[in-house]
Design a protein around this motif. Structure first.
Motif, PDB file in Angstrom:
ATOM      1  N   ARG A 171       0.828  -1.203   0.000  1.00  0.00           N
ATOM      2  CA  ARG A 171       0.000   0.000   0.000  1.00  0.00           C
ATOM      3  C   ARG A 171       0.860   1.249   0.000  1.00  0.00           C
ATOM      4  N   PRO A 172       0.271   2.373  -0.398  1.00  0.00           N
ATOM      5  CA  PRO A 172       1.036   3.617  -0.361  1.00  0.00           C
ATOM      6  C   PRO A 172       1.339   3.996   1.086  1.00  0.00           C
ATOM      7  N   GLY A 173       2.358   4.832   1.254  1.00  0.00           N
ATOM      8  CA  GLY A 173       2.724   5.242   2.606  1.00  0.00           C
ATOM      9  C   GLY A 173       3.335   6.620   2.629  1.00  0.00           C
ATOM     10  N   GLU A 174       3.427   7.152   3.808  1.00  0.00           N
ATOM     11  CA  GLU A 174       4.004   8.476   4.017  1.00  0.00           C
ATOM     12  C   GLU A 174       4.797   8.432   5.316  1.00  0.00           C
ATOM     13  N   VAL A 175       6.011   8.984   5.290  1.00  0.00           N
ATOM     14  CA  VAL A 175       6.874   8.968   6.461  1.00  0.00           C
ATOM     15  C   VAL A 175       7.342  10.384   6.744  1.00  0.00           C
ATOM     16  N   LEU A 176       7.102  10.853   7.947  1.00  0.00           N
ATOM     17  CA  LEU A 176       7.663  12.135   8.363  1.00  0.00           C
ATOM     18  C   LEU A 176       9.140  11.932   8.642  1.00  0.00           C
ATOM     19  N   LEU A 177       9.978  12.816   8.149  1.00  0.00           N
ATOM     20  CA  LEU A 177      11.425  12.672   8.352  1.00  0.00           C
ATOM     21  C   LEU A 177      11.792  12.766   9.826  1.00  0.00           C
ATOM     22  N   SER A 178      10.982  13.457  10.614  1.00  0.00           N
ATOM     23  CA  SER A 178      11.254  13.544  12.050  1.00  0.00           C
ATOM     24  C   SER A 178      11.020  12.212  12.762  1.00  0.00           C
ATOM     25  N   ASP A 179      10.245  11.299  12.145  1.00  0.00           N
ATOM     26  CA  ASP A 179       9.972   9.988  12.740  1.00  0.00           C
ATOM     27  C   ASP A 179      10.996   8.923  12.350  1.00  0.00           C
ATOM     28  N   VAL A 180      11.865   9.228  11.405  1.00  0.00           N
ATOM     29  CA  VAL A 180      12.826   8.243  10.906  1.00  0.00           C
ATOM     30  C   VAL A 180      13.940   8.033  11.934  1.00  0.00           C
ATOM     31  N   LEU A 181      14.112   6.781  12.362  1.00  0.00           N
ATOM     32  CA  LEU A 181      15.170   6.436  13.298  1.00  0.00           C
ATOM     33  C   LEU A 181      16.449   6.036  12.576  1.00  0.00           C
ATOM     34  N   ALA A 182      16.298   5.347  11.448  1.00  0.00           N
ATOM     35  CA  ALA A 182      17.455   4.877  10.678  1.00  0.00           C
ATOM     36  C   ALA A 182      17.071   4.762   9.216  1.00  0.00           C
ATOM     37  N   ILE A 183      18.065   4.906   8.373  1.00  0.00           N
ATOM     38  CA  ILE A 183      17.880   4.714   6.940  1.00  0.00           C
ATOM     39  C   ILE A 183      18.649   3.457   6.570  1.00  0.00           C
ATOM     40  N   ASN A 184      17.930   2.415   6.209  1.00  0.00           N
ATOM     41  CA  ASN A 184      18.559   1.152   5.812  1.00  0.00           C
ATOM     42  C   ASN A 184      18.567   1.080   4.295  1.00  0.00           C
ATOM     43  N   ALA A 185      19.748   1.036   3.719  1.00  0.00           N
ATOM     44  CA  ALA A 185      19.873   1.038   2.263  1.00  0.00           C
ATOM     45  C   ALA A 185      20.742  -0.123   1.811  1.00  0.00           C
ATOM     46  N   VAL A 186      20.300  -0.782   0.747  1.00  0.00           N
ATOM     47  CA  VAL A 186      21.067  -1.841   0.099  1.00  0.00           C
ATOM     48  C   VAL A 186      21.159  -1.472  -1.371  1.00  0.00           C
ATOM     49  N   LYS A 187      22.390  -1.357  -1.876  1.00  0.00           N
ATOM     50  CA  LYS A 187      22.585  -0.967  -3.270  1.00  0.00           C
ATOM     51  C   LYS A 187      22.113  -2.060  -4.219  1.00  0.00           C
ATOM     52  N   PRO A 188      21.485  -1.665  -5.337  1.00  0.00           N
ATOM     53  CA  PRO A 188      21.079  -2.683  -6.323  1.00  0.00           C
ATOM     54  C   PRO A 188      22.298  -3.248  -7.046  1.00  0.00           C
ATOM     55  N   THR A 189      22.241  -4.536  -7.314  1.00  0.00           N
ATOM     56  CA  THR A 189      23.309  -5.193  -8.068  1.00  0.00           C
ATOM     57  C   THR A 189      22.665  -5.915  -9.253  1.00  0.00           C
ATOM     58  N   ARG A 190      23.485  -6.549 -10.060  1.00  0.00           N
ATOM     59  CA  ARG A 190      22.944  -7.298 -11.200  1.00  0.00           C
ATOM     60  C   ARG A 190      22.119  -8.501 -10.746  1.00  0.00           C
ATOM     61  N   TRP A 191      22.409  -9.028  -9.565  1.00  0.00           N
ATOM     62  CA  TRP A 191      21.744 -10.229  -9.090  1.00  0.00           C
ATOM     63  C   TRP A 191      20.572  -9.943  -8.152  1.00  0.00           C
ATOM     64  N   VAL A 192      20.684  -8.887  -7.369  1.00  0.00           N
ATOM     65  CA  VAL A 192      19.709  -8.629  -6.310  1.00  0.00           C
ATOM     66  C   VAL A 192      19.221  -7.188  -6.394  1.00  0.00           C
ATOM     67  N   ASN A 193      17.895  -6.991  -6.324  1.00  0.00           N
ATOM     68  CA  ASN A 193      17.357  -5.635  -6.267  1.00  0.00           C
ATOM     69  C   ASN A 193      17.804  -4.968  -4.975  1.00  0.00           C
ATOM     70  N   GLY A 194      18.056  -3.675  -5.073  1.00  0.00           N
ATOM     71  CA  GLY A 194      18.374  -2.904  -3.883  1.00  0.00           C
ATOM     72  C   GLY A 194      17.107  -2.301  -3.317  1.00  0.00           C
ATOM     73  N   HIS A 195      17.229  -1.744  -2.130  1.00  0.00           N
ATOM     74  CA  HIS A 195      16.077  -1.079  -1.540  1.00  0.00           C
ATOM     75  C   HIS A 195      16.532  -0.026  -0.545  1.00  0.00           C
ATOM     76  N   MET A 196      15.604   0.828  -0.197  1.00  0.00           N
ATOM     77  CA  MET A 196      15.842   1.803   0.851  1.00  0.00           C
ATOM     78  C   MET A 196      14.628   1.783   1.760  1.00  0.00           C
ATOM     79  N   HIS A 197      14.881   1.638   3.045  1.00  0.00           N
ATOM     80  CA  HIS A 197      13.824   1.531   4.048  1.00  0.00           C
ATOM     81  C   HIS A 197      14.021   2.647   5.064  1.00  0.00           C
ATOM     82  N   LEU A 198      12.991   3.448   5.256  1.00  0.00           N
ATOM     83  CA  LEU A 198      13.017   4.497   6.269  1.00  0.00           C
ATOM     84  C   LEU A 198      12.416   3.904   7.543  1.00  0.00           C
ATOM     85  N   GLN A 199      13.286   3.475   8.435  1.00  0.00           N
ATOM     86  CA  GLN A 199      12.868   2.751   9.635  1.00  0.00           C
ATOM     87  C   GLN A 199      12.342   3.723  10.693  1.00  0.00           C
TER      88      GLN A 199
END
Length: 146
Positions: free
Chosen positions: A43-71
């Motif tokens: 579903r769609p979502g919205e995150v206030l930057l003041s609520d973000v505790l950590a930014i979890n990022a995994v770079k995309p590679t040829r084998w695996v999709n990357g992602h960014m999660h605003l925890q």
């Protein structure tokens, strides 16, 4: 309109990921999902930057999709590839966006935009790159004989 010029800091910036679009605003990030992704339960979502505790990022590679999660405090921790709980998976969390290899430059710009918005709001936060997906990539390369 020159698309090569960087957007103003106060203007919304949109980034196309895998079956989703993220828009970075001065105080929040809005995630919009494609109709196909919504059929799959995301579903769609919205995150206030003041609520973000950590930014979890995994770079995309040829084998695996990357992602960014605003925890936020609502998350139990970093996301997993597979889980029984939809919210714990990368593809099921409404505060995360995936990027394929072909959108790796968009991924870099998105990370920079979120970091810049966090910095401007007075809450600097560097992305935490998780390494567990790279173990899978190394295993796939070894199967291929490289």
């Amino acid at each position: 309109m020159d698309l090569n010029k960087p957007a103003s800091e106060s203007q919304p910036q949109s980034f196309k990921g895998h079956m989703a679009t993220a828009t970075v605003l001065p105080d929040r990030v809005v995630f919009k999902r494609s109709p196909l992704a919504r059929l799959g339960g995301n579903r769609p979502g919205e995150v206030l930057l003041s609520d973000v505790l950590a930014i979890n990022a995994v770079k995309p590679t040829r084998w695996v999709n990357g992602h960014m999660h605003l925890q936020t405090a609502a998350d139990a921790g970093p996301l997993r590839i597979a889980s029984r709980e939809t919210q714990r998976m990368v593809a099921g969390n409404h505060r995360a966006i995936m990027f394929a290899w072909g959108r790796r430059e968009t991924f870099k710009r998105f990370v920079a935009a979120v970091q810049g918005a966090r910095r401007r709001s007075g809450r600097g936060c560097e992305p935490v790159t998780t390494q567990r997906l790279f173990v899978i990539e190394r295993w796939l390369w070894s199967l291929a004989g490289w």
